[in-house]
Write an enzyme that holds these catalytic residues in place. Structure first.
Site, PDB file in Angstrom:
ATOM      1  N   TYR A  42       0.831  -1.202   0.000  1.00  0.00           N
ATOM      2  CA  TYR A  42       0.000   0.000   0.000  1.00  0.00           C
ATOM      3  C   TYR A  42       0.865   1.250   0.000  1.00  0.00           C
ATOM      4  CZ  TYR A  42      -3.941   3.040   1.262  1.00  0.00           C
ATOM      5  OH  TYR A  42      -4.904   4.024   1.279  1.00  0.00           O
ATOM      6  N   LYS A  91       0.865   4.075  -3.025  1.00  0.00           N
ATOM      7  CA  LYS A  91       0.441   5.458  -2.822  1.00  0.00           C
ATOM      8  C   LYS A  91       1.599   6.442  -3.052  1.00  0.00           C
ATOM      9  CE  LYS A  91      -3.883   4.676  -1.989  1.00  0.00           C
ATOM     10  NZ  LYS A  91      -4.954   5.147  -2.894  1.00  0.00           N
TER      11      LYS A  91
END
Length: 248
Positions: free
Chosen positions: A152, A156
């Site tokens: 993640y 991002k």
């Protein structure tokens, strides 16, 4: 911040932040393309918006699905003025040595490649119509290393880099691209998730700093501003919407 006669495409609009974005743009006068992998969620959001909305089921990680999404939007409304790349998934907070390759590839595919694919498909239409606004939903994990797992976090960070690249590349074409970085927000992104014990223990102290939870509407307000003429000279901005979490 009115969007009369404008069309907004919002991914992940079946629930959470995406749903709040769709509602906010519709309230401001836009016609909204409500995109979600969950057909039921997309349909419910579109039904709440009434005649000013089109529900489209799409997997943003698949190029053919994205092509069909954009084709449906153009077929229905003839243009796309605003793109909110909001759809995304969590990882299990696994640390780099522990994350399975399949999880890494899935999270990157949705969060980063998906954001790229939708942007890539929409840009030609924005270029032909002389402009547009893109708002990406990144995350605090896009500027920090200790608030999510490796997949993640990497995805991002990638969204942040993509945002800046698009902003720089198309600034002279009337296309702006900015990103919001939500802090902890009341959404269902982590519903049903099983978190890696070692990763959760390691990240816990940092996550505890963001104990205040935002409402999805607070993220939508930031996106509405960035897409509006009120932000006409804001381009390539990476804006935390986190109640001060990133200032700690």
């Amino acid at each position: 911040m009115t969007f009369d006669d404008r069309v907004a495409l919002v991914t992940g609009a079946g629930s959470g932040i995406g749903r709040a974005m769709a509602l906010a743009f519709a309230k401001a006068g836009a016609r909204v393309v409500v995109c979600d992998l969950d057909a039921g969620g997309a349909g419910r959001t579109a039904a709440d918006l009434g005649d000013a909305a089109l529900a489209v089921t799409a997997d943003i990680g698949e190029e053919s699905s994205v092509a069909a999404l954009v084709e449906a939007a153009i077929g229905a409304y003839g243009r796309i003025d605003v793109l909110c790349n909001n759809a995304g998934i969590m990882d299990t907070m696994a640390l780099p040595a522990d994350i399975p390759l399949a999880q890494w590839e899935r999270v990157l595919r949705v969060n980063l490649t998906g954001t790229f694919l939708v942007t890539h498909a929409v840009l030609p239409h924005m270029l032909s119509q002389g402009g547009g606004a893109i708002v990406n939903t990144a995350s605090e994990a896009g500027i920090r290393g200790g608030v999510a797992g490796a997949a993640y976090t990497a995805s991002k960070h990638g969204v942040v880099g993509l945002t800046k690249s698009v902003a720089w590349a198309y600034a002279k074409d009337g296309i702006r691209c900015n990103a919001i970085l939500p802090g902890p927000t009341m959404t269902n992104i982590a519903n049903g998730a099983t978190f890696d014990p070692a990763g959760a223990a390691r990240l816990g102290p940092v996550l505890a700093l963001g104990e205040r939870l935002a409402q999805p509407e607070q993220m939508a307000d930031a996106a509405l501003y960035l897409a509006s003429e009120a932000a006409s000279f804001v381009n390539g901005a990476i804006i935390p919407v986190d109640g001060g979490w990133s200032a700690a």
